[in-house]
Design a protein around this motif. Structure first.
Motif, PDB file in Angstrom:
ATOM      1  N   ILE A 189       0.860  -1.176   0.000  1.00 40.85           N
ATOM      2  CA  ILE A 189       0.000   0.000   0.000  1.00 40.85           C
ATOM      3  C   ILE A 189       0.899   1.229   0.000  1.00 40.85           C
ATOM      4  O   ILE A 189       2.019   1.190   0.516  1.00 40.85           O
ATOM      5  CB  ILE A 189      -0.956   0.028   1.214  1.00 40.85           C
ATOM      6  N   GLY A 190       0.430   2.281  -0.584  1.00 44.11           N
ATOM      7  CA  GLY A 190       1.223   3.500  -0.654  1.00 44.11           C
ATOM      8  C   GLY A 190       1.307   3.987  -2.087  1.00 44.11           C
ATOM      9  O   GLY A 190       0.674   3.456  -3.001  1.00 44.11           O
ATOM     10  N   ASP A 191       2.101   5.008  -2.317  1.00 46.31           N
ATOM     11  CA  ASP A 191       2.198   5.603  -3.640  1.00 46.31           C
ATOM     12  C   ASP A 191       3.646   5.609  -4.125  1.00 46.31           C
ATOM     13  O   ASP A 191       4.589   5.538  -3.352  1.00 46.31           O
ATOM     14  CB  ASP A 191       1.649   7.037  -3.630  1.00 46.31           C
ATOM     15  N   GLY A 192       3.783   5.628  -5.449  1.00 44.26           N
ATOM     16  CA  GLY A 192       5.093   5.796  -6.055  1.00 44.26           C
ATOM     17  C   GLY A 192       5.861   4.529  -6.344  1.00 44.26           C
ATOM     18  O   GLY A 192       6.976   4.600  -6.858  1.00 44.26           O
ATOM     19  N   PHE A 193       5.308   3.347  -6.026  1.00 47.52           N
ATOM     20  CA  PHE A 193       6.020   2.108  -6.315  1.00 47.52           C
ATOM     21  C   PHE A 193       5.008   0.986  -6.525  1.00 47.52           C
ATOM     22  O   PHE A 193       3.872   1.049  -6.044  1.00 47.52           O
ATOM     23  CB  PHE A 193       6.998   1.753  -5.193  1.00 47.52           C
ATOM     24  N   SER A 194       5.423  -0.046  -7.221  1.00 43.28           N
ATOM     25  CA  SER A 194       4.554  -1.191  -7.479  1.00 43.28           C
ATOM     26  C   SER A 194       5.409  -2.422  -7.759  1.00 43.28           C
ATOM     27  O   SER A 194       6.573  -2.318  -8.157  1.00 43.28           O
ATOM     28  CB  SER A 194       3.620  -0.916  -8.667  1.00 43.28           C
ATOM     29  N   GLN A 195       4.822  -3.589  -7.538  1.00 38.69           N
ATOM     30  CA  GLN A 195       5.556  -4.841  -7.742  1.00 38.69           C
ATOM     31  C   GLN A 195       5.574  -5.202  -9.220  1.00 38.69           C
ATOM     32  O   GLN A 195       4.577  -5.060  -9.927  1.00 38.69           O
ATOM     33  CB  GLN A 195       4.909  -5.963  -6.941  1.00 38.69           C
ATOM     34  N   VAL A 196       6.739  -5.700  -9.666  1.00 40.45           N
ATOM     35  CA  VAL A 196       6.905  -6.102 -11.061  1.00 40.45           C
ATOM     36  C   VAL A 196       6.788  -7.615 -11.206  1.00 40.45           C
ATOM     37  O   VAL A 196       6.006  -8.117 -12.026  1.00 40.45           O
ATOM     38  CB  VAL A 196       8.267  -5.626 -11.611  1.00 40.45           C
ATOM     39  N   ILE A 197       7.548  -8.350 -10.396  1.00 40.28           N
ATOM     40  CA  ILE A 197       7.583  -9.799 -10.553  1.00 40.28           C
ATOM     41  C   ILE A 197       8.061 -10.433  -9.249  1.00 40.28           C
ATOM     42  O   ILE A 197       8.735  -9.787  -8.439  1.00 40.28           O
ATOM     43  CB  ILE A 197       8.509 -10.212 -11.732  1.00 40.28           C
ATOM     44  N   GLU A 198       7.706 -11.706  -9.061  1.00 37.10           N
ATOM     45  CA  GLU A 198       8.182 -12.486  -7.927  1.00 37.10           C
ATOM     46  C   GLU A 198       9.088 -13.596  -8.439  1.00 37.10           C
ATOM     47  O   GLU A 198       8.751 -14.303  -9.388  1.00 37.10           O
ATOM     48  CB  GLU A 198       7.003 -13.082  -7.157  1.00 37.10           C
ATOM     49  N   LEU A 199      10.249 -13.748  -7.799  1.00 39.61           N
ATOM     50  CA  LEU A 199      11.229 -14.753  -8.200  1.00 39.61           C
ATOM     51  C   LEU A 199      11.301 -15.836  -7.129  1.00 39.61           C
ATOM     52  O   LEU A 199      11.458 -15.535  -5.942  1.00 39.61           O
ATOM     53  CB  LEU A 199      12.609 -14.118  -8.391  1.00 39.61           C
ATOM     54  N   SER A 200      11.167 -17.081  -7.546  1.00 39.92           N
ATOM     55  CA  SER A 200      11.213 -18.221  -6.621  1.00 39.92           C
ATOM     56  C   SER A 200      12.364 -19.130  -7.019  1.00 39.92           C
ATOM     57  O   SER A 200      12.455 -19.551  -8.180  1.00 39.92           O
ATOM     58  CB  SER A 200       9.893 -18.998  -6.659  1.00 39.92           C
ATOM     59  N   GLY A 201      13.222 -19.429  -6.050  1.00 40.81           N
ATOM     60  CA  GLY A 201      14.360 -20.295  -6.341  1.00 40.81           C
ATOM     61  C   GLY A 201      15.027 -20.833  -5.097  1.00 40.81           C
ATOM     62  O   GLY A 201      15.801 -21.785  -5.184  1.00 40.81           O
ATOM     63  N   HIS A 202      14.692 -20.229  -3.930  1.00 44.04           N
ATOM     64  CA  HIS A 202      15.305 -20.659  -2.672  1.00 44.04           C
ATOM     65  C   HIS A 202      14.273 -21.367  -1.793  1.00 44.04           C
ATOM     66  O   HIS A 202      13.080 -21.050  -1.835  1.00 44.04           O
ATOM     67  CB  HIS A 202      15.886 -19.464  -1.922  1.00 44.04           C
ATOM     68  N   ASP A 203      14.776 -22.297  -0.979  1.00 46.90           N
ATOM     69  CA  ASP A 203      13.905 -23.041  -0.072  1.00 46.90           C
ATOM     70  C   ASP A 203      13.859 -22.444   1.323  1.00 46.90           C
ATOM     71  O   ASP A 203      12.938 -22.744   2.092  1.00 46.90           O
ATOM     72  CB  ASP A 203      14.377 -24.499   0.028  1.00 46.90           C
ATOM     73  N   GLY A 228      14.296 -12.327 -16.007  1.00 51.85           N
ATOM     74  CA  GLY A 228      13.767 -12.696 -14.703  1.00 51.85           C
ATOM     75  C   GLY A 228      13.910 -14.172 -14.387  1.00 51.85           C
ATOM     76  O   GLY A 228      13.265 -14.685 -13.467  1.00 51.85           O
ATOM     77  N   LYS A 229      14.747 -14.862 -15.108  1.00 52.53           N
ATOM     78  CA  LYS A 229      14.937 -16.287 -14.902  1.00 52.53           C
ATOM     79  C   LYS A 229      16.280 -16.567 -14.231  1.00 52.53           C
ATOM     80  O   LYS A 229      17.227 -15.795 -14.385  1.00 52.53           O
ATOM     81  CB  LYS A 229      14.867 -17.041 -16.231  1.00 52.53           C
ATOM     82  N   CYS A 230      16.291 -17.654 -13.460  1.00 51.89           N
ATOM     83  CA  CYS A 230      17.522 -18.050 -12.773  1.00 51.89           C
ATOM     84  C   CYS A 230      18.422 -18.791 -13.760  1.00 51.89           C
ATOM     85  O   CYS A 230      18.044 -19.861 -14.289  1.00 51.89           O
ATOM     86  CB  CYS A 230      17.193 -18.923 -11.575  1.00 51.89           C
ATOM     87  N   GLY A 231      19.604 -18.238 -14.012  1.00 52.65           N
ATOM     88  CA  GLY A 231      20.511 -18.848 -14.970  1.00 52.65           C
ATOM     89  C   GLY A 231      21.428 -19.881 -14.365  1.00 52.65           C
ATOM     90  O   GLY A 231      21.723 -20.899 -14.991  1.00 52.65           O
ATOM     91  N   SER A 232      21.898 -19.642 -13.123  1.00 52.43           N
ATOM     92  CA  SER A 232      22.857 -20.560 -12.497  1.00 52.43           C
ATOM     93  C   SER A 232      22.558 -20.659 -11.007  1.00 52.43           C
ATOM     94  O   SER A 232      22.076 -19.697 -10.385  1.00 52.43           O
ATOM     95  CB  SER A 232      24.292 -20.082 -12.698  1.00 52.43           C
ATOM     96  N   VAL A 233      22.863 -21.828 -10.448  1.00 53.96           N
ATOM     97  CA  VAL A 233      22.718 -22.061  -9.010  1.00 53.96           C
ATOM     98  C   VAL A 233      24.005 -22.697  -8.506  1.00 53.96           C
ATOM     99  O   VAL A 233      24.436 -23.748  -9.017  1.00 53.96           O
ATOM    100  CB  VAL A 233      21.516 -22.973  -8.698  1.00 53.96           C
ATOM    101  N   PHE A 234      24.647 -22.048  -7.524  1.00 55.22           N
ATOM    102  CA  PHE A 234      25.888 -22.560  -6.939  1.00 55.22           C
ATOM    103  C   PHE A 234      25.608 -23.034  -5.520  1.00 55.22           C
ATOM    104  O   PHE A 234      24.991 -22.302  -4.722  1.00 55.22           O
ATOM    105  CB  PHE A 234      26.960 -21.478  -6.916  1.00 55.22           C
ATOM    106  N   LYS A 235      26.052 -24.227  -5.197  1.00 53.77           N
ATOM    107  CA  LYS A 235      25.915 -24.742  -3.843  1.00 53.77           C
ATOM    108  C   LYS A 235      27.168 -24.408  -3.059  1.00 53.77           C
ATOM    109  O   LYS A 235      28.265 -24.860  -3.389  1.00 53.77           O
ATOM    110  CB  LYS A 235      25.687 -26.255  -3.877  1.00 53.77           C
ATOM    111  N   MET A 236      26.968 -23.599  -2.004  1.00 51.96           N
ATOM    112  CA  MET A 236      28.110 -23.107  -1.231  1.00 51.96           C
ATOM    113  C   MET A 236      28.516 -24.061  -0.110  1.00 51.96           C
ATOM    114  O   MET A 236      29.558 -23.871   0.506  1.00 51.96           O
ATOM    115  CB  MET A 236      27.767 -21.739  -0.643  1.00 51.96           C
ATOM    116  N   GLY A 237      27.722 -25.062   0.173  1.00 55.92           N
ATOM    117  CA  GLY A 237      28.073 -26.027   1.204  1.00 55.92           C
ATOM    118  C   GLY A 237      27.618 -25.658   2.597  1.00 55.92           C
ATOM    119  O   GLY A 237      27.658 -26.496   3.500  1.00 55.92           O
TER     120      GLY A 237
END
Length: 516
Positions: free
Chosen positions: A216-230, A262-271
């Motif tokens: 809620i509010g003025d001057g901003f709005s959501q563009v997209i939601e990115l899902s990739g983390h658990d 807006g797509k996930c290109g690479s995923v690195f597992k840091m351990g």
């Protein structure tokens, strides 16, 4: 009674006793309408006899009272065809008097009969008479009108035109239906989003009391939601002059997002879980338990800085050194060495008793550190010595940033403090902004018009946006879990990451939205 003739006649007919009581010279209006069910009834169930005959049977004092009332009525009513009155030989005017008692029965209170108004002298305190208006059929007008209203039909037009009755009734029914629907619609609570709606489980739809929107509010709005983390998104970084967005999570993964698609290109597992992440020039630094990984996008170098210092909670670059805030309260300083093509540990800054969760490098070669131990420490980058300790907060200090020539800090004590350096050289809290929830993150940005905005992540799963320096709230962002990471793309976009593993992309605009 001075004005009532009481006659009791008792007789037996077939074992049944009938009682006829004439306690008043008033004809029962319910009997006239054919619906009196009182037995015995205190009023007459027959029309009054002729006035002259009645007067001859009354006592002398009652005769005089009756004559006075008749004279008073005739003087006021005037013409028998008066529109407000009905006068006939039975003396039944439009206004009739209901039985009442006087405080002083020896001094009766005469009444003034005024067409179209309630009568009785209100200035006479001992008078308690009530007047009821009747129509030509002897019905109480107030009762009759109310019954007509309940039927949703106007009296005069509907009696003359049945079609008008149906039309008016339909219109009124439609209006009442809309009014009932409006009254059933709940008042929206502006500052709270429906948690079930955020999880896709709300069944109330438009009847829900809470907001069904992410901001809620003025001057901003959501563009997209990115899902990739658990798990929690603990860090978001957009390197300078890059079209790749990096996000680190406590699930131990590092995702690289293409800003164009807006797509996930690479995923690195840091351990191990990622506690923090920053970018400086070509370098990307990722902090985890007992380790810092440094990756250079230009040379492809991949360095590991390790030790036994616990989880790395914060990273900052200043004065050609990399500073890391650790779990045990120590601030480690590394310096890059060209001879070994790696980073060397230059110093360990000790002073905090608990974890250092935020670092900021300000003007004058000063390093500011915020800790869970409720303090903010100021370090001289030349000598790497602590020169000042700020103890105004009463709970864990979760973030410290700079704005203009001031220092801003937030805490779980539900306050944001603005610090200013005095002439003596020490920092003083010149303003405290109170929030109704604990705060865990501050981030300064500029909106689409170039105005400074302060983003504050609260532990009630919201992010509040304040105009600076007024601290007027201009908007609010809702989230399933606490927002733990923020980064910006110049003055056009910004990114948020929450504890549910979601990344949301927002854009600045001049479009007006719901005001707070």
């Amino acid at each position: 009674m001075s004005c009532a003739l009481v006659l009791l006649a008792m007789s037996f007919n077939g074992g049944r006793r009938r009682v006829q009581a004439y306690q008043s010279q008033k004809v029962c209006r319910y009997w006239r309408e054919g619906r009196c069910n009182r037995n015995p009834c205190p009023y007459l169930h027959s029309e009054l006899p002729d006035n002259n005959k009645t007067a001859s049977k009354l006592p002398s004092h009652s005769k005089n009272a009756l004559k006075k009332n008749v004279s008073a009525f005739q003087a006021t009513a005037g013409n028998k065809q008066n529109a407000n009155f009905s006068y006939n030989q039975h003396f039944s005017p439009k206004y009739v008097r209901e039985p009442s008692t006087h405080v002083n029965s020896n001094q009766p209170c005469p009444a003034k009969w005024i067409p179209g108004k309630e009568v009785g002298r209100k200035s006479n305190q001992h008078c308690s008479r009530k007047w009821v208006r009747e129509d030509d059929k002897g019905r109480d007008l107030i009762t009759h009108v109310n019954s007509v209203r309940q039927c949703s039909v106007k009296q005069m037009p509907c009696e003359e035109n049945p079609n008008a009755r149906v039309k008016y009734s339909d219109q009124l029914s439609s209006h009442c239906a809309r009014a009932n629907e409006a009254s059933k619609a709940p008042q929206k609570i502006q500052d709270k989003c429906c948690e079930n709606w955020m999880l896709g489980k709300c069944t109330y739809e438009d009847n829900c009391r809470y907001q069904h929107q992410w901001s809620i509010g003025d001057g901003f709005s959501q563009v997209i939601e990115l899902s990739g983390h658990d798990k929690d998104v603990s860090a978001i970084v957009l390197p300078l002059d890059s079209d790749k967005l990096f996000s680190g999570s406590k699930d131990g993964t590092l995702c690289v997002w293409d800003c164009n698609t807006g797509k996930c290109g690479s995923v690195f597992k840091m351990g191990a879980e990622i506690g923090c992440m920053i970018s400086e020039g070509p370098w990307l630094f990722v902090g985890g338990p007992n380790v810092i990984k440094a990756m250079n996008s230009q040379t492809g170098a991949d360095l590991i800085l390790s030790g036994t210092f616990g989880q790395i909670h914060s990273l900052k670059v200043g004065n050609d050194m990399l500073f890391a805030g650790t779990q045990d309260g120590t601030i480690l300083a590394w310096k890059y060495s060209d001879s070994i093509k790696s980073f060397e540990l230059a110093a360990s800054l000790k002073g905090h008793n608990l974890a250092v969760v935020s670092l900021f490098v300000g003007a004058g070669k000063m390093l500011y550190s915020a800790s869970i131990d409720h303090t903010i420490r100021v370090w001289d980058l030349e000598t790497l010595q602590c020169i000042e300790v700020l103890t105004e907060h009463t709970d864990a200090v979760t973030c410290v940033i700079g704005f203009d020539r001031c220092l801003l800090s937030c805490s779980l004590d539900q306050t944001i403090k603005v610090w200013f350096r005095t002439e003596s050289g020490s920092l003083e809290a010149i303003y405290t902004h109170n929030v109704d929830h604990g705060l865990r993150l501050l981030h300064g940005v500029h909106d689409g018009d170039g105005k400074p905005v302060l983003m504050c992540s609260c532990n009630d799963k919201t992010m509040r946006l304040y105009d600076l320096p007024s601290f007027v709230e201009r908007g609010r962002i809702f989230s399933v879990e606490e927002i733990q990471a923020v980064d910006i793309l110049d003055r056009s976009m910004f990114f948020t990451g929450d504890g549910a593993g979601k990344i949301r992309v927002w854009k600045w605009s001049s479009e007006q939205k719901t005001e707070l």
